[in-house]
Design an enzyme around this catalytic site. Structure first.
Site, short mmCIF file in Angstrom:
data_model
loop_
_atom_site.label_atom_id
_atom_site.label_comp_id
_atom_site.label_asym_id
_atom_site.label_seq_id
_atom_site.Cartn_x
_atom_site.Cartn_y
_atom_site.Cartn_z
N LYS A 53 0.84 -1.19 0.00
CA LYS A 53 0.00 0.00 0.00
C LYS A 53 0.88 1.26 0.00
CE LYS A 53 -3.68 -0.65 2.46
NZ LYS A 53 -4.34 -0.91 3.75
N ARG A 123 -3.44 3.25 8.43
CA ARG A 123 -3.73 2.06 7.62
C ARG A 123 -2.59 1.04 7.67
NH1 ARG A 123 -4.76 4.43 1.73
NH2 ARG A 123 -5.99 2.53 1.53
N GLY A 132 -8.39 -7.52 4.51
CA GLY A 132 -9.24 -7.59 5.70
C GLY A 132 -8.60 -8.25 6.91
N MET A 134 -5.80 -7.32 8.60
CA MET A 134 -5.29 -6.40 9.61
C MET A 134 -6.22 -5.20 9.70
SD MET A 134 -1.24 -6.54 9.03
CE MET A 134 -1.35 -6.25 7.30
N ARG A 367 -3.00 -1.72 -6.52
CA ARG A 367 -2.14 -2.90 -6.38
C ARG A 367 -2.50 -3.88 -7.49
NH1 ARG A 367 -5.35 -4.66 -1.02
NH2 ARG A 367 -7.32 -5.11 -2.02
N HIS A 485 -15.82 -9.51 1.11
CA HIS A 485 -14.78 -10.40 1.63
C HIS A 485 -14.86 -11.79 0.99
CE1 HIS A 485 -13.08 -13.23 4.60
NE2 HIS A 485 -12.12 -12.32 4.63
N SER A 816 18.30 -40.13 -9.99
CA SER A 816 17.02 -39.46 -9.82
C SER A 816 16.79 -39.36 -8.32
CB SER A 816 15.91 -40.27 -10.49
OG SER A 816 14.67 -39.66 -10.20
N CYS A 883 12.18 -37.22 -8.77
CA CYS A 883 10.89 -37.83 -9.04
C CYS A 883 10.02 -37.91 -7.79
CB CYS A 883 11.07 -39.21 -9.65
SG CYS A 883 11.91 -40.35 -8.55
N TYR A 903 16.08 -32.28 -14.91
CA TYR A 903 14.63 -32.29 -15.07
C TYR A 903 13.94 -32.52 -13.74
CZ TYR A 903 14.78 -37.39 -14.66
OH TYR A 903 14.97 -38.66 -14.20
P1 ADP Z 1 -7.59 -2.56 3.61
O1 ADP Z 1 -6.14 -2.89 3.47
O2 ADP Z 1 -8.31 -3.48 4.49
O3 ADP Z 1 -8.22 -2.33 2.27
P2 ADP Z 1 -7.32 0.29 3.85
O4 ADP Z 1 -6.18 0.83 4.62
O5 ADP Z 1 -7.16 0.30 2.37
O6 ADP Z 1 -7.65 -1.16 4.37
O7 ADP Z 1 -8.57 1.14 4.26
C1 ADP Z 1 -9.87 0.69 4.22
C2 ADP Z 1 -10.75 1.70 3.55
O8 ADP Z 1 -10.65 2.97 4.17
C3 ADP Z 1 -10.40 1.89 2.11
O9 ADP Z 1 -11.45 1.37 1.35
C4 ADP Z 1 -10.29 3.35 1.88
O10 ADP Z 1 -11.25 3.75 0.94
C5 ADP Z 1 -10.62 3.98 3.22
N1 ADP Z 1 -9.58 4.97 3.51
C6 ADP Z 1 -8.34 4.72 3.94
N2 ADP Z 1 -7.63 5.85 4.06
C7 ADP Z 1 -8.45 6.85 3.69
C8 ADP Z 1 -8.28 8.27 3.58
N3 ADP Z 1 -7.13 8.85 3.86
N4 ADP Z 1 -9.35 8.97 3.16
C9 ADP Z 1 -10.52 8.37 2.88
N5 ADP Z 1 -10.72 7.05 2.95
C10 ADP Z 1 -9.71 6.30 3.36
MG MG Z 2 -7.57 -1.15 0.93
#
Ligand code: ADP
Ligand code: MG
Ligand code: MG
Length: 929
Positions: A53, A123, A132, A134, A367, A485, A816, A883, A903
């Protein structure tokens, strides 16, 4: 997904050779990386340090895209946090404080200000995305004063208090560990009291009430007041994100995906932008191509007047992204331009998050998109056709394991048609799933362990369900969209999934669901098609995948688009790999399948499997029971023509490719009935008063079984030890091999059989057997009047074999590695008993992986390297393969490539994956992640 898997493999390798990753020096290094104002300290190549990220945010910032400014606290700090038992050194704290100042300067507002408060998100973000698993906290910086400042500044009290209550809930849950339900309970109460249906219906007064109730929940449950100091909030949130790296579901996720623990998570602190200021704002997620089918179409969902998690949480049903074109055409156009640019830049499908604040677009994440195996192949071939990537790059875009999904069966269309559709959901992840309904993840695991096939049915899945999703045949949910999810995880696991089947009225408590008047209970069968979203209440038989149909000749290749793409991709892979790919196949039809999948040799043909063929066991038993050599030869003479025909069939199926045939390997009692069963039968016959031949035979058999009984059969009279004690078996097998090869040669197909002696640890064992083989071969060729070439070699599977490889190679023309036995003998783990403790070993991190599934590089791998080195020193041209089961495992194939093998030999179905993995191993040196 593909890229991730390859990258991951490289990471786990480099981690072993790079102890530095574990002991960063907190004094001299930079730990916080700023992004904003069109420039970033980091970039796309810094995923190790910034996480996926953070590196994406930096890269987008550098590219001039609209990204809210912020900074990334590196993954090294996460490791420091754990090493120092939850403390962050003051120097790093100061570095963070300096970056907060810089952020305030870049952004304008100030943290905690009552005039113009800065709000941030905190984040998580590791090198490999763990959807989801963390935690993330939004709207940090709000307190009782700054919320009023936010209201004044935006002239929007509803928005200010909506943001505050979201913040208290997230902070309360993630940092103070108060269950979500405690908060949800309060908001429901307020909704009821004010007659609101949706969260968005609550007005400022109602939201003020929610905030007051939430604060009361905090002080009651956490035994402290909600922290009002934004700097304290930030420190607590940062530490909570570090702690979330080690929560149970994140650990489980890493175990499943084989991601090492030590890489840690980064923490991104980023200025908030708001999708929840009203109807001119929105938030959404999307993909540049369809991640289920690979189709080139803009794909995603958004919600008006919403924030972050709302889209994925399945609370409100989001709208498909093309609707955005209608409601906010300008922002939509810009989003398409940006994401198209990102795809070209990263040369891969992007999965992105965005927020629109008052019609202004902000990018929040990008990503490589996780995708199904099917989509991976479609996308890789499309990207080459569009000239976005080269074939070499395309080969690296597909995870070898994902090819399994393309070989998995689908429903027989005729059977499927017969059953009415009960309901339809969103087609989140393709594939045919059929099984018994369960309603909890634990139940899914329990029933699967009992040998049942289950479908996990949930209102919506949560990250804690991951263990149940992993074992289920498929996942079916009632709520949530294509990016929920269940959908994301389903696609990634290659699990058929249908989500958002809104007609399902699920009653998890009563373990049943109702759909259109029908009640389905736990244990009932259902089936669904993850490509169409159709759900049916029945068990439906499946049929082979399209690719298998082509391979079997039932479908013309021109008729199958996916087959052609599959073939194209693998043909590219073949150009880049150095390792040969052979198959383990015992019978002609297996050999033919392996050949069709691209195997150009057989690395292991187990002759004893042929002994189990129809009508043969009695002959084999007669051979074993023979008391004299003459009697044994008589039985062997009967076996000879049968074996010769088997070998002829296998040679023929391989069309002149090398075929390695192993002489008899298992202990002889495996061909006899079980001792206990015989005892029961003898007793039964005795009780029935019979005294005929049958009883005599059984008694004799029992006596021989008792004679052959061994305490440790795996370490007993087997492998080369059989050939040495019963040379006539080796003689018969050699004769069968040579005669079959001569016959084929006369028919115009040149074939060079490779005769392989198992379990050799002493050079003289092989010398003994080779003398027999050579003598019989000369005899047989003379009798046939045909001369052929053949090789004699050995399996290296006893550790001593590797150590003595130099001497063994004087006689062996090939090696082998039998890595199954070698793993067993190196660890002293019985393969048949290790299940009991290996699981606990992995839980306790004594072993990272099951060494029978993925090669133990340090131990067994070292023996492989020794064997290669010593063997080739004696005989530089020595041909060397592997093998064991590991021949089909991608990570192991990387090792075998590096070890310089010629191989790998895998089971026929793993041959495509092995071809791809071998290419990736060869390219890994040049092309990184
Ligand atoms: P995950 O890795 O679980 O996707 P994120 O860190 O991407 O978690 O955050 C979850 C949600 O929060 C994202 O969908 C994003 O849209 C929102 N979000 C994160 N940072 C910001 C920000 N600075 N402003 C507005 N929305 C945010
Ligand atoms: Mg995200
Ligand atoms: Mg063996």
């Amino acid at each position: 997904m593909a890229k991730r898997a390859t990258a991951k493999r490289q990471a786990s390798r480099s981690s072993k050779t790079n102890p530095k990753a574990l002991s960063p020096n907190p004094k001299s290094r930079k730990h916080v990386y700023f992004f904003g104002g069109g420039k970033a300290d980091g970039n796309r190549h810094m995923k190790d340090l910034l996480g996926g990220k953070g590196s994406g945010l930096a890269e987008m910032t550098n590219a001039g895209l609209p990204v809210p400014p912020g900074f990334t606290i590196s993954t090294e700090v996460c490791n420091i946090y754990y090493q120092q038992k939850g403390k962050i050194p003051p120097a790093i704290d100061r570095e963070i404080a300096a970056n907060v100042k810089r952020l305030e300067k870049t952004a304008g507002p100030t943290l905690g200000s009552t005039e113009n408060p800065l709000l941030v998100s905190v984040r998580s973000g590791a090198k490999f995305s763990m959807p989801g698993m963390m935690d993330t906290i939004l709207n940090l910086g709000l307190n009782d004063d700054s919320v009023e400042g936010l209201k004044r500044r935006t002239q929007n009290g509803r928005f200010a208090f909506d943001s505050y209550r979201r913040f208290i809930q997230m902070f309360g849950n993630v940092v103070l560990e108060i269950p979500k339900e405690a908060f949800e309970h309060e908001v429901e109460a307020v909704k009821k009291a004010s007659g609101a249906k949706l969260d968005t219906d609550l007005d400022e007064a109602a939201l003020r009430d929610v905030v007051a109730r939430y604060k009361a929940v905090v002080s009651k449950r956490a035994k402290r007041e909600f922290p009002q100091d934004p700097h304290e909030q930030l420190t607590m949130a940062r530490d909570a994100v570090f702690r979330s790296w080690m929560n149970a579901r994140a650990i489980e996720y890493r175990r499943i995906y084989d991601i090492p623990d030590h890489i840690g998570t980064a923490v991104n602190v980023q200025m908030m932008v708001f999708g929840n200021t009203g109807d001119r704002s929105a938030t959404g997620v999307g993909f540049t191509r369809n991640p289920a089918t690979g189709a080139k179409e803009f794909y995603g969902e958004f919600l008006i007047n919403a924030q972050g998690e709302d889209v994925v949480a399945g609370i409100r049903t989001p709208q498909p992204i093309r609707e955005l074109e209608r409601v906010m055409p300008k922002a939509y156009k810009q989003l398409r331009q940006i994401t198209t640019r990102l795809e070209r830049h990263y040369k891969d499908v992007q999965d992105f998050e965005f927020t629109i604040q008052d019609e202004q677009l902000f990018m929040l994440q990008t990503r490589s998109g996780k995708r199904t195996g099917y989509a991976a192949v479609v996308i890789a071939t499309d990207l080459v056709a569009e000239k976005l990537v080269t074939p070499k790059e395309a080969v690296l875009l597909v995870d070898p394991d994902a090819l399994d999904q393309l070989l998995a069966p689908g429903f027989d269309p005729d059977e499927w048609k017969k059953i009415p559709v009960a309901t339809k959901g969103l087609p989140a992840s393709p594939g045919a799933a059929s099984g018994q309904v369960v309603f909890t993840a634990d139940q899914a695991v329990e029933w699967t362990e009992q040998g049942k096939q289950v479908i996990l049915v949930r209102r919506e899945t949560v990250p804690d369900d991951i263990h149940g999703m992993f074992v289920a045949q498929g996942i079916l949910t009632a709520t949530g969209g294509m990016t929920s999810h269940a959908a994301v995880v389903g696609r990634q696991m290659g699990k058929p999934s249908v989500v958002g089947a809104g007609d399902l009225e699920i009653n998890e408590g009563r373990k049943q669901f109702r759909v259109k008047g029908q009640t389905v209970k736990e244990g009932d069968y259902i089936s669904f098609n993850g490509l169409t979203g159709e759900v049916k209440i029945a068990r439906v038989a499946s049929k082979p995948s399209e690719i298998l149909q082509v391979v079997d000749g039932a479908l013309a290749p021109e008729k199958s688009d996916i087959y052609r793409r599959f073939e194209t991709l693998l043909t590219w892979a073949d150009k880049f790999r150095r390792l040969g790919v052979y198959a383990n196949a015992d019978l002609p039809d297996q050999a033919a399948l392996a050949y069709a999948f691209g195997a150009r040799g057989i690395g292991l043909c187990r002759t004893e499997h042929m002994f189990f063929g129809e009508g043969r066991i009695p002959i084999v038993q007669r051979m074993i029971l023979a008391e004299t050599e003459a009697d044994r030869r008589k039985a062997l003479d009967e076996l000879l023509p049968l074996q010769r025909d088997d070998f002829y069939g296998v040679f023929k199926a391989m069309r002149g490719c090398p075929v390695t045939i192993r002489t008899i390997d298992p202990p002889l009692h495996e061909f006899l009935p079980k001792r206990e069963e015989l005892m029961v039968e003898v007793a039964r016959l005795e009780a029935a008063g019979s005294d005929g031949r049958e009883l005599d035979d059984k008694r004799r058999l029992l006596q021989r079984v008792e004679q052959l009984h061994e305490f440790n059969p795996m370490l007993g009279h087997r492998g080369v030890r059989l050939g040495i004690t019963y040379p006539e078996i080796t003689e018969m097998q050699t004769r069968a091999i040579i005669e079959a090869a001569c016959r084929l040669n006369r028919e115009g197909v040149t074939i060079v059989p490779e005769i392989m002696i198992p379990l050799v640890g002493l050079a003289k064992e092989l010398r003994d057997q080779k003398a027999i083989v050579d003598r019989i071969a000369v005899e047989a060729m003379k009798a046939q009047g045909t001369r052929i070439k053949y090789l004699v070699g050995t399996m290296i599977e006893v550790p001593r074999g590797s150590l003595a490889a130099g001497e063994i190679a004087q006689d062996a023309e090939f090696f082998s590695f039998g890595t199954n036995d070698m793993t067993q003998l190196t660890f002293g783990f019985s393969r048949d008993d290790a299940g009991k403790f290996l699981k606990i070993y992995q839980e306790k991190k004594i072993l990272e992986k099951d060494p029978f599934a993925s090669i133990d590089v340090e131990g067994v791998g070292a023996l492989v390297r020794i064997g290669v080195e010593r063997g080739r020193k004696t005989r530089p041209t020595l041909k060397i393969g592997i093998c064991g089961e590991h021949g089909g495992d991608a990570a192991s194939i990387h090792f075998f490539h590096q070890a310089g093998l010629n191989y790998v030999s895998a089971s026929p179905y793993r041959v495509p994956a092995a071809r791809l993995a071998a290419a990736q191993a060869a390219l890994a040196v040049r092309v990184g992640d």
